[in-house]
Design a protein around this motif. Sequence first.
Motif, short mmCIF file in Angstrom:
data_model
loop_
_atom_site.label_atom_id
_atom_site.label_comp_id
_atom_site.label_asym_id
_atom_site.label_seq_id
_atom_site.Cartn_x
_atom_site.Cartn_y
_atom_site.Cartn_z
N LEU A 27 0.83 -1.20 0.00
CA LEU A 27 0.00 0.00 0.00
C LEU A 27 0.87 1.26 0.00
O LEU A 27 0.63 2.20 -0.76
N ILE A 28 1.90 1.25 0.83
CA ILE A 28 2.82 2.40 0.89
C ILE A 28 3.49 2.60 -0.47
O ILE A 28 3.57 3.73 -0.97
N LEU A 29 3.95 1.51 -1.07
CA LEU A 29 4.60 1.62 -2.39
C LEU A 29 3.63 2.12 -3.46
O LEU A 29 4.01 2.93 -4.31
N GLN B 138 14.42 5.30 -6.31
CA GLN B 138 14.88 5.07 -4.94
C GLN B 138 15.01 6.39 -4.17
O GLN B 138 14.61 6.49 -3.02
N THR B 139 15.54 7.41 -4.81
CA THR B 139 15.69 8.71 -4.17
C THR B 139 14.32 9.30 -3.86
O THR B 139 14.10 9.88 -2.79
N PHE B 140 13.38 9.14 -4.79
CA PHE B 140 12.03 9.64 -4.56
C PHE B 140 11.37 8.90 -3.38
O PHE B 140 10.73 9.53 -2.53
N ARG B 141 11.53 7.59 -3.34
CA ARG B 141 10.96 6.82 -2.23
C ARG B 141 11.59 7.24 -0.90
O ARG B 141 10.91 7.35 0.11
N TYR B 142 12.91 7.47 -0.90
CA TYR B 142 13.58 7.93 0.32
C TYR B 142 13.03 9.29 0.74
O TYR B 142 12.75 9.52 1.92
N ALA C 227 10.11 10.61 0.01
CA ALA C 227 8.72 10.49 0.45
C ALA C 227 8.65 9.87 1.85
O ALA C 227 7.97 10.40 2.74
N CYS C 228 9.33 8.76 2.04
CA CYS C 228 9.32 8.10 3.35
C CYS C 228 9.99 8.96 4.41
O CYS C 228 9.48 9.12 5.53
N GLY C 229 11.14 9.50 4.06
CA GLY C 229 11.86 10.36 5.00
C GLY C 229 11.08 11.62 5.31
O GLY C 229 11.06 12.08 6.45
N TYR D 285 12.12 -1.85 4.15
CA TYR D 285 11.07 -2.49 3.36
C TYR D 285 10.51 -1.67 2.22
O TYR D 285 9.78 -2.20 1.39
N VAL D 286 10.84 -0.39 2.16
CA VAL D 286 10.30 0.46 1.10
C VAL D 286 11.40 1.06 0.23
O VAL D 286 11.31 1.03 -0.98
#
Length: 168
Positions: free
Chosen positions: A4-6, A23-27, A29-31, A86-87
Amino acid sequence: MRSLILKVIDFFYPLFRSVMPLQTFRYAACGGFNTMVDITLYILAITYLFTEPVVQMGPIAMKPHIAAFLASFMVSFPLGFYFSRYVVFTESTLRGRVQLVRYFVLVVACIGLNYIFIKFFVEQLHLLPAVAKILTTVIVVTFSYLSQKHFTFKVKTIKIHTLEKPEI
């Protein structure tokens, strides 16, 4: 939960595809989410929970801005590890326990940096605690990203040796 997060994060990625890798975008967003949670909890704690000039926790006495940092950290640490493992850095070839130990070492370093910078900004530069927390977060997040990418969740490269016939 991970899927769901992904799905939510990756839904917005096309808007940023030309600016940064996934990967940078996910970092980011999560960060960014974890940082907002951390700062929000910090501000709530310092505003409503730690209102006395000295916070006494058993035998330990501390200033409200340090107590608020520790309280917000109790939530942001496990949340940050979950997101990172995990993300964001899912391709890491390191074992989970190695990642956890390295993440713990990184977190200890980040706690030290948070403590030093918050204390410096509030007590030496006389900034408001919320402003000090935001400035400290920018510094520590930069250090954390580089450390996670190249140390905690690094991808081991496997070298393949080939036997070549020497030329005569």
